[in-house]
Write an enzyme that holds these catalytic residues in place. Structure first.
Site: not given
Ligand SMILES: NC(=O)c1ccc[n+]([C@@H]2O[C@H](COP(=O)([O-])OP(=O)(O)OC[C@H]3O[C@@H](n4cnc5c(N)ncnc54)[C@H](OP(=O)(O)O)[C@@H]3O)[C@@H](O)[C@H]2O)c1
Lengths: 170, 331
Positions: B145, B148, B221
């Site tokens: 997690e 990004v 990302k």
């Protein structure tokens, strides 16, 4: 093209039909009819607003047929461009022939540059411009911006276009 | 109480943030029935190792004072390969050319059946497919997690919280440095160069800002989003990218007169992955200022869901890592 028209009908049966028939006879596409039956003009007629799509060369025929049918026309508005868009350009906008950039959009027939604001800080520095583009529809606006991006690539200009708003809200 | 043994590989801003939150949240974690015991910490030159649990406060101060975490000479990779533990927190520098040491660390962790939680984008943006395969062969959990949007939850939001929805588009601001520079250029009517210098002075931009300002960081990302949320197998070469270096204060002003701000927007959907400066209506949810990040996830059932938050920072990024660690081991 899209036309918005205010007409006046006598308060007797069958008048609305008389008003709409020429539009369909000349292959127009009726978009909306707003019938103000409770309202009256000072002349005692009923105001009605029509919006329809029609080939430009057929508009005069419609007008004369309506007049033949005894229907008064108070106002005609031709609405061609429904989508408005803005983009920003950065680079050597003037040196790369700004007229040519604008012409390319205007020549499409479905979109045109309606406003241009140019900001030139110093000689030899990149200038910036905001361009307002009007187009016949959303799709045409997208194609106009795509076209602009192609010209911009050749002229080494940066095009900043709006995000697709409907993805963010609604 | 479940005891989970942890290594922290890479002890810069994020690795130290992880150590801090593990110390600060000890009681909170115990209430969840979790005891994260850090058995090894490594930076680029040294390591601190203790199978009974490294004293994190001591390691933090030593790193502060002496620039090293310990006296052991084991490398991060050697720790992963030789010391028995459950989860590797991989926080070494991002390398988008080869995937860097991070890629080796992750592959080694999976080979030894260890779980991995990371903030390191490089390996995921380069070798997503290979990593997923290795993780599943190792029977390992793999959570990222923090790669990004830092503290801003995007991946877990799209994958877990919005489960049941099909995601059709993700669009947003994924780089705080660019957002900071553009926001300040508008506020001060100043040039890109001036506001870049200010951002560097305040620590919002690196000495070599290329990776951020040319949109490469945002592209990485987006690649992770494309792979994780849209099931693609993309790399950063599949992204069309333009950055913010050509933006002028005049352009920002002209945009403002039309009711827009200019933001570096990353967009990913089935048909394209794109990074470019875009006009955002001033009152639009994506028009966040300062160094904030924002993401709008377009779903078929729920419409758009927009989140905003801090995209970077030591403890902020560590919070995303901690949340991934908890989600693996809770219940
Ligand atoms: N900072 C943020 O806000 C943020 C947000 C999201 C994601 N990230 C990502 O998270 C990762 C870490 O970021 P950061 O800001 O903490 O970076 P950083 O401050 O540069 O720290 C990197 C750490 O990795 C260590 N390292 C380098 N090579 C190593 C090796 N071969 N083995 C073990 N350790 C090694 C460095 O050691 P030395 O201390 O000895 O130099 C340093 O401790 C990066 O991939 C970054 O892109 C950062």
């Amino acid at each position: 093209m899209r036309v918005s028209m205010d007409i006046e009908l006598k308060d007797i049966p069958g008048q609305l039909l008389l008003a709409l028939r020429p539009v369909s006879e000349l292959k127009g596409n009726l978009i909306s009819v707003v019938h103000h039956h409770e309202k009256r003009t000072p002349r005692g007629t009923i105001p009605v607003q029509l919006v329809f799509e029609i080939k430009p060369d057929k508009l005069n025929d419609i007008v004369s047929r309506l007049e033949e049918n005894g229907i008064g026309i108070a106002r005609i508005d031709e609405k061609r461009f429904f989508e408005h868009g803005a983009v920003i350009l950065i680079g050597h906008i003037v040196h790369t022939d700004i007229q040519d950039t604008i012409d390319t959009i205007d020549k499409t027939g479905y979109a045109e540059v309606v406003d241009l604001n140019l900001s030139m800080p110093k000689i030899n520095m990149a200038s910036s411009a905001s361009l307002k583009i009007d187009a016949v529809s959303k799709e045409h606006l997208d194609s106009a911006i795509t076209l602009l991006k192609e010209i911009a690539r050749e002229k080494d200009l940066l095009v900043i276009e709006p995000i697709k708003i409907e993805l963010g809200v609604n | 109480m479940k005891t989970i043994s942890v290594s922290i590989i890479g002890f810069g801003a994020v690795g130290q943030g992880v150590a801090k939150v593990l110390v600060d949240k000890k009681e909170y974690l115990e209430n969840l029935g979790l005891d994260f015991k850090v058995v090894a910490v490594a930076d680029s030159r040294t390591a601190a190792i203790d199978e009974n649990g490294v004293d994190l406060n001591a390691v933090l101060s030593r790193k502060q004072d002496e620039g090293v975490v310990g006296s052991e000479k084991l490398t991060g990779l050697e720790i992963i390969e030789t010391i028995d533990h459950d989860v590797v927190v991989e926080t070494t520098p991002t390398n988008i050319v080869t995937g860097g040491v991070g890629l080796q660390n992750m592959l080694a962790a999976f080979k030894h059946g260890r779980d991995v939680v990371t903030s390191n984008k490089g390996p995921l943006a380069m070798k997503y497919g290979e990593l997923m395969e290795a993780a599943s062969e190792g029977g390992s959990n793999f959570k990222y997690e923090a790669t990004v949007g830092g503290a801003m939850p995007v991946l877990n939001l799209a994958k877990d919280v919005l489960a049941g929805n099909s995601i059709t588009n993700v669009e947003g601001i994924f780089n705080g440095t660019c957002n900071y520079i553009l926001t300040r250029m508008m506020e001060e009517h100043a040039s890109y160069e001036q506001m870049l210098a200010e951002a560097q002075e305040l620590g919002y931009a690196e000495t070599d800002p290329t990776y951020d300002v040319e949109g490469i960081d945002t592209a990485c990302k987006l690649v992770i989003l494309a792979n994780c949320v849209f099931g693609m197998n993309a790399t950063h070469e599949d992204v069309t990218v333009s950055g913010i270096t050509r933006i002028t204060p005049e352009a920002l002003l002209l945009a403002q007169n039309e009711g827009y701000v200019i933001k570096l927007i990353g967009e990913v959907n089935d048909s394209r992955i794109n990074v470019a400066p875009k006009l955002v209506p001033i009152d639009h949810p994506l028009a966040v200022g300062g160094s904030l990040n924002v993401a709008s996830v377009q779903t078929d059932l729920s419409g758009p869901i927009t989140v905003t938050g801090r995209g970077a920072g030591s403890v902020e990024t560590a919070s995303a890592i901690l949340s991934d660690m908890i989600s693996i081991y809770r219940d």
